[in-house]
Design a protein around this motif. Structure first.
Motif: not given
Length: 434
Positions: A79-84
């Motif tokens: 459920g996380t969406n870190p900066v790639p």
């Protein structure tokens, strides 16, 4: 077209680890799971950017760079969406990566890169490699190349490939340190093996011929498609003339004017729609081009097998020659013409001591030759085993991809024809209301 996978996998995005520890963690996890990198890492070529700089000879040049983005797959499941993580690569760096893979894995059908310059273009399509539309299609092709490699059961675990995706600086030096260039076979060496191998493997000979035929058929198909695109573009644009004529006609008619004007609008919209249609077609053409280039990758595996077989035969031939020399020296009987035999007849026989020393040297050479033949034979057997597994995998992938691409292309053509029918049905209604 590459499979992204959806299995649960171990965490690889531990930010407390050093880059080296993170890479080792990833490799160990992949080894344990027996899975591909693509099932553990999202990979994309997000955008292309034109830049200006100086080349190796200090001259100004314009070139394109591509932004590679990666992130752990498990981030989405949590459920996380870190900066790639992201880095820029030039097309030449993609070429360097593929050349390294070709040399390091000669028994694998290495995925091809998209074309460097446009081929099989129709008249309205630009062949300029800096054209925005072409650059965009090449961006898609480069992403597909990375996805192909990342989903490959063997290539995906390569350390250099992982560095290509994650290390912006020092990557080239790491590649050159492997010494892969020194291992590359020359064209002359490969050609020599092709013509001089005595016992070619029938399966590889047939596969090489299939590669030639596949490339020929797809080339013909792409040429036909380019000609069809030219004609289709002309047909659509001619409908724009219908629109102009109907609009001009409507200006001189009172009762029929509105119907003619409406029909003209339908024709104009139809004529304008061809640009989007042919742009979509171009993506299907690119899928065919991928297998046009895959055919050469397939032939490269077959050529490498010929070279492996040729080296085995040369080692066996040299061993046979050494054994014959030993027998002749031991018995004193010369069975074949040789310069040494003529010298012995003209200037006398060798002393027992000389003959004993030569026999001892030949024995050593024969032992080394037997070991070399054993090694070459094992290499050849291992090559055949590994190559054939990957060829079977490639054939299954090819059948699936081309079937899907051709079905999608047919569906697109059907949809296009239905739109044409609808335009004329709309025009018919306009005429009926006049």
């Amino acid at each position: 077209m590459a499979d992204s996978g959806s299995e649960d996998i171990a965490v690889i995005g531990n930010t407390d680890l050093t880059p080296s520890e993170s890479e080792n963690n990833l490799k160990n996890t992949m080894a344990e799971k027996g899975t591909s990198l693509l099932k553990m890492m999202e990979i994309s070529v997000a955008e292309a950017e034109k830049r200006t700089g100086k080349n190796a000879v200090n001259m100004q040049e314009t070139y394109t760079v591509y932004l590679i983005e990666t992130r752990p797959v498990d981030a989405a499941s949590e459920g996380t969406n870190p900066v790639p993580d992201s880095l820029w690569r030039r097309y030449s760096e993609f070429e360097l990566l593929r050349n390294y893979l070709l040399v390091t894995y000669p028994f694998l059908v290495v995925p091809p890169l998209p074309e460097k310059r446009a081929e099989f273009v129709w008249h309205k399509l630009s062949a300029d490699n800096m054209d925005p539309d072409f650059v965009e299609r090449r961006r898609v092709g480069l992403e597909n190349f990375l996805l192909r490699v990342a989903s490959h059961p063997d290539l995906s675990s390569d350390k250099i490939f992982y560095s290509f995706l994650t290390e912006e600086n020092g990557w080239k030096e790491t590649v050159f340190e492997t010494g892969f260039q020194a291992k590359a076979d020359s064209r002359l060496k490969a050609l020599n093996a092709t013509f001089r191998v005595k016992n070619p493997d029938k399966r590889f000979a047939e596969m090489k011929h299939y590669g030639d035929e596949l490339q020929s058929v797809i080339s013909q198909l792409l040429r036909v498609r380019a000609r069809a695109a030219d004609r289709l573009y002309g047909v659509y644009k001619v409908h724009g003339n219908y629109g102009r004529v109907f609009s001009e006609w409507s200006a001189i008619e009172k009762e029929m004017g509105d119907g003619l004007q409406s029909a003209g609008h339908h024709m104009d919209a139809y004529a304008a729609s061809v640009d989007d249609i042919l742009e979509e077609e171009e993506h299907y053409a690119d899928q065919l081009k991928e297998y046009l280039f895959y055919a050469d990758a397939l032939r490269a595996v077959c050529r490498k097998h010929e070279l492996t077989q040729y080296e085995l035969e040369m080692a066996a031939q040299d061993l046979t020659s050494k054994k014959q020399q030993r027998e002749e020296l031991a018995t004193g009987m010369i069975r074949t013409f040789s310069l040494k035999g003529m010298t012995s007849k003209l200037f006398g026989q060798e002393t027992p001591e000389q003959r004993e020393a030569k026999l001892k040297m030949l024995e050593t050479q024969i032992e080394e030759g037997e070991e070399l033949v054993k090694e070459r034979n094992a290499e050849c057997e291992e090559f055949v085993k590994s190559a054939w597994v990957d060829i079977e995998r490639f054939k299954e992938q090819k059948d699936h991809d081309l079937r899907e691409a051709l079905i999608s292309y047919a569906i697109m053509q059907i949809s296009m024809c239905k739109k044409g029918i609808q335009v004329w049905n709309n025009a018919k209604e306009c005429f009926s209301k006049m």
